[in-house]
Design a protein around this motif. Structure first.
Motif, PDB file in Angstrom:
ATOM      1  N   GLU A   4       0.842  -1.215   0.000  1.00 15.75           N
ATOM      2  CA  GLU A   4       0.000   0.000   0.000  1.00 15.75           C
ATOM      3  C   GLU A   4       0.871   1.257   0.000  1.00 15.75           C
ATOM      4  O   GLU A   4       0.591   2.226  -0.712  1.00 15.75           O
ATOM      5  CB  GLU A   4      -0.928  -0.006   1.226  1.00 15.75           C
ATOM      6  CG  GLU A   4      -2.050  -1.022   1.127  1.00 15.75           C
ATOM      7  CD  GLU A   4      -2.769  -1.279   2.449  1.00 15.75           C
ATOM      8  OE1 GLU A   4      -3.840  -1.920   2.416  1.00 15.75           O
ATOM      9  OE2 GLU A   4      -2.268  -0.852   3.512  1.00 15.75           O
ATOM     10  N   ILE A   5       1.954   1.226   0.791  1.00 17.64           N
ATOM     11  CA  ILE A   5       2.865   2.382   0.876  1.00 17.64           C
ATOM     12  C   ILE A   5       3.581   2.592  -0.460  1.00 17.64           C
ATOM     13  O   ILE A   5       3.660   3.715  -0.973  1.00 17.64           O
ATOM     14  CB  ILE A   5       3.874   2.191   2.039  1.00 17.64           C
ATOM     15  CG1 ILE A   5       3.141   2.251   3.381  1.00 17.64           C
ATOM     16  CG2 ILE A   5       4.981   3.241   1.991  1.00 17.64           C
ATOM     17  CD1 ILE A   5       3.941   1.676   4.549  1.00 17.64           C
ATOM     18  N   LEU A   6       4.115   1.503  -1.037  1.00 14.43           N
ATOM     19  CA  LEU A   6       4.857   1.614  -2.302  1.00 14.43           C
ATOM     20  C   LEU A   6       3.951   2.100  -3.434  1.00 14.43           C
ATOM     21  O   LEU A   6       4.373   2.900  -4.271  1.00 14.43           O
ATOM     22  CB  LEU A   6       5.496   0.276  -2.669  1.00 14.43           C
ATOM     23  CG  LEU A   6       6.580  -0.246  -1.704  1.00 14.43           C
ATOM     24  CD1 LEU A   6       7.093  -1.608  -2.142  1.00 14.43           C
ATOM     25  CD2 LEU A   6       7.741   0.739  -1.578  1.00 14.43           C
ATOM     26  N   LYS A   7       2.693   1.635  -3.456  1.00  9.89           N
ATOM     27  CA  LYS A   7       1.740   2.071  -4.502  1.00  9.89           C
ATOM     28  C   LYS A   7       1.462   3.573  -4.358  1.00  9.89           C
ATOM     29  O   LYS A   7       1.346   4.296  -5.346  1.00  9.89           O
ATOM     30  CB  LYS A   7       0.419   1.286  -4.431  1.00  9.89           C
ATOM     31  CG  LYS A   7       0.487  -0.171  -4.833  1.00  9.89           C
ATOM     32  CD  LYS A   7       1.264  -0.489  -6.077  1.00  9.89           C
ATOM     33  CE  LYS A   7       0.599  -0.292  -7.401  1.00  9.89           C
ATOM     34  NZ  LYS A   7       1.531  -0.558  -8.536  1.00  9.89           N
TER      35      LYS A   7
ATOM     36  N   THR B 153      14.384   2.979   1.795  1.00  7.41           N
ATOM     37  CA  THR B 153      15.535   2.588   0.965  1.00  7.41           C
ATOM     38  C   THR B 153      15.172   2.596  -0.524  1.00  7.41           C
ATOM     39  O   THR B 153      16.006   2.925  -1.370  1.00  7.41           O
ATOM     40  CB  THR B 153      16.065   1.182   1.346  1.00  7.41           C
ATOM     41  OG1 THR B 153      15.003   0.243   1.210  1.00  7.41           O
ATOM     42  CG2 THR B 153      16.597   1.150   2.753  1.00  7.41           C
ATOM     43  N   GLN B 154      13.911   2.266  -0.846  1.00  3.59           N
ATOM     44  CA  GLN B 154      13.480   2.287  -2.248  1.00  3.59           C
ATOM     45  C   GLN B 154      13.468   3.714  -2.795  1.00  3.59           C
ATOM     46  O   GLN B 154      13.829   3.966  -3.938  1.00  3.59           O
ATOM     47  CB  GLN B 154      12.095   1.646  -2.398  1.00  3.59           C
ATOM     48  CG  GLN B 154      12.069   0.159  -2.128  1.00  3.59           C
ATOM     49  CD  GLN B 154      13.223  -0.559  -2.814  1.00  3.59           C
ATOM     50  OE1 GLN B 154      13.314  -0.602  -4.041  1.00  3.59           O
ATOM     51  NE2 GLN B 154      14.134  -1.117  -2.016  1.00  3.59           N
ATOM     52  N   VAL B 155      13.041   4.643  -1.935  1.00  3.33           N
ATOM     53  CA  VAL B 155      13.036   6.057  -2.349  1.00  3.33           C
ATOM     54  C   VAL B 155      14.473   6.546  -2.507  1.00  3.33           C
ATOM     55  O   VAL B 155      14.813   7.214  -3.486  1.00  3.33           O
ATOM     56  CB  VAL B 155      12.264   6.928  -1.317  1.00  3.33           C
ATOM     57  CG1 VAL B 155      12.436   8.416  -1.630  1.00  3.33           C
ATOM     58  CG2 VAL B 155      10.785   6.554  -1.298  1.00  3.33           C
ATOM     59  N   ALA B 156      15.314   6.192  -1.546  1.00  2.84           N
ATOM     60  CA  ALA B 156      16.707   6.669  -1.562  1.00  2.84           C
ATOM     61  C   ALA B 156      17.488   6.129  -2.756  1.00  2.84           C
ATOM     62  O   ALA B 156      18.394   6.788  -3.258  1.00  2.84           O
ATOM     63  CB  ALA B 156      17.399   6.279  -0.254  1.00  2.84           C
TER      64      ALA B 156
END
Length: 718
Positions: free
Chosen positions: A274-277, A306-309
């Protein structure tokens, strides 16, 4: 003189300085304050009985002539007794009042009067009216205020009774012009609610109980409607704003999850998805991640961070940055260690920024301490991708180069202003605002979250991590106290540690003694100090024991918690200030004194402080109470599957005022009580949504817009 809702009571005829002081004690200073001082209950004296029909223990109204009245001192001379004989065409009855000698001047033989009260029975079998409310009548058909009707009972103060409050309200309602209606008529009609003027009269002087309840429902709906309007407008504003759409590489996420030394639970995976979407959208995320203490919220937020970074802005050749804000230095340090432990080999720089510590981890075991100014410069130049810190993150000197994601731990511990500062910094620099994720270990039932956090999307972690040993929980009666102490000693001798939580001050004690916040804190410190003295001198004189309470400075608390984490302390005695979310894997015992004084959700939170490591953990709920209800309530902690289920039970048992802490939310009384009525919350939410869809800026409803603005200030929604 014309009066309106804003008129001070000091300008109302008949309300002199003596009554003004009494009203002030009830926080009543204006006409509106008085009219919105709603009854807590109603007494039904609407049926008028003949004296011959009276039977013991009835609540009744009679109307008759006063035949005799007199007064005498009791045999012990401690109080003064007034006795009157009242007659109607069916018979006579005695009425008795205590310590009201002035009644002889008011109630005189030959007068017609109405009396409402309880029928009591004397030792000799004679019935009489005990301390009845009275009202003089010119004729039997005269409309009454205090008797012979549904009578409202108000919160009172010494020297100002419900009768006095009723008298002033009635006289004001006679003089007051019509109150302007703020709720659109079509909504009132759809929800079958009375207009403001009908409702304000009906709540104080209803024809029947049903009319009173419907009036109360109208005012409750109004508060909830305003609250939901605020939520819908905030959500709409957010939807109109722009955020950076982060491209998420699903395969990379899967690889990262596989490297973890444990398996994520289903609800962890669902929350992460949900957060990644949300991060992939170009509208800002505004999400609350909720889960029990130790349910693994941090690891989910860290994976997202970490995905954003690792993403990269091709437009301005700049790194995307993440700010991760915690309420205390201990928690900030703990999150920093989590990032290092699980994502230490990722190609990203992680900084820790608190008032006492600044350092950067560059991955592959490269870590260095930096001066604050150097770190500030590196953050402003975009060299640091993830910054973990405390309030230090919102200082003026901290300027992010490209902040796109903000995570706030223990969301309820920060003021709205502090949360807004991080977002505002970015908003001033660019058109985009960051995505926003807040985390909370406080389980909030669905109705409450819809009301309080209606502008937030909700992700729930409902299971504890796999392979986590269940915490053995026992309710300990006084006769088993010594056995429990012996068991605690055995555990500490094995190298374990224990928390001891001291009782909070009971609500009843606060009400009875009219205690201030400072006095409550003093009593709680006294509780902790006494428990600390008892344990360190009598029970465990050979063990290392420390105490923690709210009056200590942040640095003192920080040192004690650090010493506990580093095993320099065996037993930590604390009030309920013990740090939320602090991970002490070696602590395996949670002992709670007077557990019946805490809410179920809070007890569940305390229990979650242990059971974080490989060793079996225990929670002992000490209680002096022999009440079956208390024991059933405490046993529900042993039976509950998760914190959310328990929070629902807690809400039903204690009501929202105690569950949330009324002063903290600033929510009106009626709205607080309505949180147990999901249908009314739903109706208010739907009405607010439909109205804003039709008229987003409330152009056609200027009075409602003005009232909403005031409501936001009153309820601290600014």
């Amino acid at each position: 003189m014309k009066i309106n809702l804003a008129t001070p009571l000091a300008e109302i005829n008949g309300i002199g300085p003596r009554f003004l002081n009494k009203f002030k004690k009830l926080n009543i200073e204006t006409v509106k304050d008085l009219l919105w001082h709603f009854p807590v209950r109603y007494e039904d004296f609407s049926q008028i009985y003949k004296i011959a029909e009276l039977i013991p223990r009835q609540e009744v109204t009679i109307q008759g002539i006063i035949k005799e009245i007199g007064g005498r001192r009791s045999w012990s001379r401690r109080f003064y007794i007034i006795e009157a004989i009242i007659s109607d065409d069916s018979g006579s009855v005695r009425a008795i009042w205590f310590n009201q000698p002035y009644l002889k001047k008011i109630l005189r033989p030959g007068q017609l009067a109405s009396f409402s009260g309880k029928v009591s029975i004397a030792e000799d079998g004679e019935i009489y009216l005990s301390n009845p409310t009275y009202e003089l009548l010119k004729s039997k058909n005269k409309e009454t205020t205090h008797t012979g009707r549904i009578v409202p009972i108000y919160p009172e103060t010494k020297g100002l009774t419900s009768k006095g409050i009723r008298y002033f309200i009635k006289s004001i309602l006679k003089e007051l012009p019509e109150i302007p209606e703020i709720i659109p008529l079509e909504i009132l009609k759809k929800e079958n609610l009375p207009s403001i003027n009908k409702a304000i009269f009906a709540i104080h002087f209803p024809k029947d109980i049903e009319e009173a309840l419907n009036a109360k429902r109208r005012f409750t709906f109004e508060d909830l409607f305003l609250l939901q309007l605020h939520n819908v407008i905030e959500r709409l504003k957010l939807n109109q704003q722009k955020a950076v759409a982060i491209k998420i590489d699903v395969e990379e996420v899967k690889k990262l999850i596989k490297k973890l030394p444990f398996e994520l639970t289903f609800s962890q995976k669902k929350s992460l998805w949900e957060i990644l979407k949300d991060l992939e959208k170009n509208q800002p995320m505004n999400r609350l991640l909720q889960g029990d203490v130790g349910s693994g919220k941090t690891i989910i937020a860290a994976i997202a961070a970490t995905q954003v970074a690792r993403s990269f802005s091709s437009k301005n050749q700049n790194n995307y940055q993440v700010a991760f804000m915690a309420p205390t230095e201990i928690l900030a340090r703990q999150h920093y260690q989590t990032f290092k432990k699980f994502f230490g080999n990722e190609e990203q720089s992680i900084a820790l920024l608190t008032s006492s510590e600044t350092k950067v981890f560059y991955g592959h075991n490269l870590e260095t301490k930096l001066k604050k100014k150097t770190l500030q410069k590196e953050i402003s130049e975009g060299k640091i991708k993830i910054v973990i810190g405390t309030h230090a993150l919102i200082q003026k000197e901290i300027k992010f180069s490209n902040l796109v994601f903000v995570i706030i731990d223990e969301q309820h511990r920060f003021g709205v202003e502090q949360r807004a500062k991080l977002i505002k910094q970015e908003k001033e620099n660019k058109k985009n605002i960051p995505h926003f994720l807040s985390m909370s270990a406080t389980p909030i039932p669905r109705t409450l979250s819809l009301t309080l956090y209606g502008d937030l999307d909700l992700s729930l972690i409902t299971e504890l991590p796999k392979n986590r040993k269940p915490i053995i929980t026992k309710v300990i009666a006084p006769e088993n106290r010594q056995k429990a102490y012996a068991f605690i000693r055995q555990q500490i001798e094995k190298g374990r540690q224990a928390f001891v939580i001291c009782p909070r001050i009971e609500t009843k004690e606060i009400d009875d003694q009219k205690l201030t916040k400072k006095q409550i804190q003093k009593l709680e410190i006294k509780n902790v100090t006494e428990e600390y003295e008892k344990l360190s001198k009598e029970i465990f004189p050979d063990l290392k024991i420390a105490m923690l309470h709210g009056k200590m400075s942040p640095k003192e608390k920080e040192k004690i918690m650090n010493d506990f984490i580093q095993r320099k302390i065996d037993i930590l005695v604390s009030t309920s200030v013990v740090e939320v979310g602090v991970d002490v894997p070696n602590a395996t015992i949670m002992m709670i004194e007077n557990a019946d004084r805490f809410g179920l959700a809070q007890l569940y939170q305390f229990r979650g402080r242990v059971g974080r490591g490989e060793h079996q953990s225990f929670c002992f709920l000490f209680t002096e109470s022999s009440s079956t209800k208390t024991h059933q309530r405490l046993k529900s902690i042993i039976e509950a599957k998760n914190g959310l289920e328990l929070a629902e039970k807690d809400l039903k048992i204690r009501g929202p005022g105690e569950f949330l802490g009324q002063a903290q939310t600033g929510m009106p009384d009626l709205a607080m009580k309505a949180l147990q009525n999901p249908n009314l919350v739903k109706a208010a939410r739907q009405s607010a949504y439909e109205l804003i869809q039709k008229d987003p800026f409330l152009k056609n409803y200027p009075l409602l817009k003005e009232r909403l603005s005031q409501f936001k200030k009153d309820v601290h929604l600014e």
